[in-house]
Design a protein around this motif. Structure first.
Motif, PDB file in Angstrom:
ATOM      1  N   UNK A  15       2.367  -6.570 -10.768  1.00  0.00           N
ATOM      2  CA  UNK A  15       1.792  -5.642  -9.590  1.00  0.00           C
ATOM      3  C   UNK A  15       0.274  -6.241  -9.466  1.00  0.00           C
ATOM      4  N   UNK A  16      -0.329  -6.555 -10.290  1.00  0.00           N
ATOM      5  CA  UNK A  16      -1.810  -7.122 -10.000  1.00  0.00           C
ATOM      6  C   UNK A  16      -1.824  -8.616  -9.431  1.00  0.00           C
ATOM      7  N   UNK A  17      -0.646  -9.190  -9.593  1.00  0.00           N
ATOM      8  CA  UNK A  17      -0.448 -10.532  -9.217  1.00  0.00           C
ATOM      9  C   UNK A  17       0.513 -10.450  -7.830  1.00  0.00           C
ATOM     10  N   UNK A  18       0.789  -9.470  -7.360  1.00  0.00           N
ATOM     11  CA  UNK A  18       1.399  -9.154  -5.863  1.00  0.00           C
ATOM     12  C   UNK A  18       3.082  -9.760  -5.947  1.00  0.00           C
ATOM     13  N   UNK A  19       3.634  -9.766  -7.383  1.00  0.00           N
ATOM     14  CA  UNK A  19       4.875 -10.010  -7.427  1.00  0.00           C
ATOM     15  C   UNK A  19       5.718  -8.916  -7.481  1.00  0.00           C
ATOM     16  N   UNK A  20       5.157  -7.613  -7.807  1.00  0.00           N
ATOM     17  CA  UNK A  20       5.981  -6.397  -7.848  1.00  0.00           C
ATOM     18  C   UNK A  20       5.179  -5.508  -6.976  1.00  0.00           C
ATOM     19  N   UNK A  21       5.959  -4.634  -6.011  1.00  0.00           N
ATOM     20  CA  UNK A  21       4.989  -4.030  -4.936  1.00  0.00           C
ATOM     21  C   UNK A  21       4.999  -2.450  -5.730  1.00  0.00           C
ATOM     22  N   UNK A  22       3.923  -1.995  -5.934  1.00  0.00           N
ATOM     23  CA  UNK A  22       3.720  -0.478  -6.538  1.00  0.00           C
ATOM     24  C   UNK A  22       4.412   0.281  -5.665  1.00  0.00           C
ATOM     25  N   UNK A  23       4.880   1.494  -6.236  1.00  0.00           N
ATOM     26  CA  UNK A  23       5.346   2.424  -5.263  1.00  0.00           C
ATOM     27  C   UNK A  23       4.263   3.541  -4.686  1.00  0.00           C
ATOM     28  N   UNK A  24       3.086   3.372  -5.427  1.00  0.00           N
ATOM     29  CA  UNK A  24       2.055   4.275  -4.860  1.00  0.00           C
ATOM     30  C   UNK A  24       0.757   3.611  -5.705  1.00  0.00           C
ATOM     31  N   UNK A  25      -0.408   3.985  -5.027  1.00  0.00           N
ATOM     32  CA  UNK A  25      -1.626   3.385  -5.342  1.00  0.00           C
ATOM     33  C   UNK A  25      -2.410   2.172  -4.781  1.00  0.00           C
ATOM     34  N   UNK A  26      -3.120   1.593  -5.188  1.00  0.00           N
ATOM     35  CA  UNK A  26      -4.156   0.714  -4.441  1.00  0.00           C
ATOM     36  C   UNK A  26      -4.468  -0.342  -5.519  1.00  0.00           C
ATOM     37  N   UNK A  27      -4.579  -1.675  -4.892  1.00  0.00           N
ATOM     38  CA  UNK A  27      -5.146  -2.710  -5.807  1.00  0.00           C
ATOM     39  C   UNK A  27      -6.085  -3.504  -4.949  1.00  0.00           C
ATOM     40  N   UNK A  28      -7.225  -3.623  -5.325  1.00  0.00           N
ATOM     41  CA  UNK A  28      -8.294  -4.345  -4.573  1.00  0.00           C
ATOM     42  C   UNK A  28      -9.113  -5.335  -5.694  1.00  0.00           C
ATOM     43  N   UNK A  29      -9.454  -6.589  -4.984  1.00  0.00           N
ATOM     44  CA  UNK A  29      -9.854  -7.609  -5.975  1.00  0.00           C
ATOM     45  C   UNK A  29     -10.710  -8.715  -5.022  1.00  0.00           C
ATOM     46  N   UNK A  30     -12.005  -8.674  -5.488  1.00  0.00           N
ATOM     47  CA  UNK A  30     -12.868  -9.623  -4.688  1.00  0.00           C
ATOM     48  C   UNK A  30     -13.145  -8.940  -3.364  1.00  0.00           C
ATOM     49  N   UNK A  31     -13.224  -7.842  -3.134  1.00  0.00           N
ATOM     50  CA  UNK A  31     -13.248  -7.164  -1.943  1.00  0.00           C
ATOM     51  C   UNK A  31     -12.030  -7.366  -0.984  1.00  0.00           C
ATOM     52  N   UNK A  32     -10.871  -7.658  -1.584  1.00  0.00           N
ATOM     53  CA  UNK A  32      -9.793  -7.761  -0.767  1.00  0.00           C
ATOM     54  C   UNK A  32      -8.689  -6.809  -1.192  1.00  0.00           C
TER      55      UNK A  32
END
Length: 322
Positions: A61-78
């Motif tokens: 999920x952190x790599x964008x290879x699997x989409x989470x069913x809920x929640x949010x991932x932010x990195x480097x302001x993106x």
């Protein structure tokens, strides 16, 4: 005019990487359950847990290879997945499985991988000697992965992950299958990256690896975070300071027989794993004195460690893959 008083406010920096309330389900099974964590600049965050705890799914999920069913991932302001390409451009990844191209030499693997990031061939070629030297593979520049040992392949994978000069490395069990010498060399390279200011997200089954490399740990079980903190602080929080391991003829009776109840009373907690009895105590000397009356037993007195923490929090039963 009143005297100047120095400010007591500290500058608060935003996390480099942040996951908030992540959930991932496969059918009726929840494999990641309301997971939150941050990675600060320059730190190594270790993620540990038994098989099926959700570690690899979290990495995906952190790599964008699997989409989470809920929640949010932010990195480097993106934001992921909206800004997935821009985020991935600042990540370096070493996966569990070997993904090196067997048809290319070590140098060519670095060159081709760098081109995926849109880097100019001339710029990559200028960096290749430095990357191979870092991986202790300068003498293998023209060798293909099939000619390398397991440790060499893992170091080449690490060098390849650095080709885009990432701000954050995501390492999914990077030393699995390596012999002790190869693991120690890999650890030395990872320590060097941390000293250079890189951040690392590390999943591992090796507790000595986690204790050696990680400034902070996240313990997962059944997809949930069950503990988080600095390794030594977690050990002090959850465990008695001393462990006495007892094995040999008659050891198991110490944990169960009524005749040995006074001996068990000298420990805060007694556990059995295989043929070994573990006594957890804050006062080891009375226990060791009592055990000395049974010379057929073998004992090991040591401080509590991260493996003890792992087993206390997640249990001693075997977890099968899948």
């Amino acid at each position: 005019m009143p005297p100047h008083t120095p400010s007591t406010h500290r500058t608060v920096t935003a996390p480099l990487f942040s996951c908030q309330n992540l959930v991932k389900r496969y059918g009726t099974t929840t494999v990641v359950d309301d997971l939150c964590f941050d990675i600060e600049p320059g730190e190594c965050l270790g993620v540990i847990g038994p098989n099926g705890a959700g570690k690899t799914t979290t990495i995906r999920m952190c790599l964008g290879l699997t989409a989470p069913d809920a929640g949010q991932i932010t990195a480097f302001g993106l934001n992921m997945p909206r800004d997935a390409l821009a985020i991935k451009a600042q990540l370096g990844v070493v996966s569990q499985m070997d993904t090196l191209d067997p048809d290319f030499s070590c140098a060519e693997n670095l060159l081709v991988y760098g081109r995926y990031f849109g880097l100019k061939a001339a710029d990559i070629r200028a960096r290749i000697p430095q990357l191979l030297d870092f991986a202790a593979l300068a003498h293998k520049a023209d060798a293909k992965p099939g000619e390398l040992s397991g440790g060499m392949k893992r170091r080449l994978s690490l060098a390849r992950a650095l080709v885009n000069d990432p701000r954050l490395l995501m390492l999914d069990e990077p030393t699995t299958g390596l012999d002790p010498q190869a693991r120690h060399l890999m650890w030395e390279r990872l320590q060097r990256l941390l000293q250079q200011g890189k951040s690392i997200l590390l999943t591992t089954h090796f507790m000595d690896e986690a204790e050696r490399l990680c400034s902070r740990l996240l313990v997962l079980d059944h997809g949930r975070k069950i503990a988080e903190g600095r390794p030594r602080e977690l050990i002090a929080q959850h465990l008695e300071p001393d462990v006495v391991e007892v094995y040999g003829q008659g050891a198991l009776a110490l944990a169960h027989a009524e005749a040995h109840a006074p001996l068990r009373a000298l420990a805060a907690r007694v556990e059995v794993s295989g043929e070994t009895v573990f006594f957890y105590t804050a006062q080891a000397l009375p226990l060791l004195a009592a055990l000395s009356a049974q010379p057929q037993l073998r004992t090991l007195h040591r401080p509590a460690n991260l493996e003890d923490l792992f087993l206390k929090l997640t249990g001693r039963q075997i977890r099968e893959e899948g």
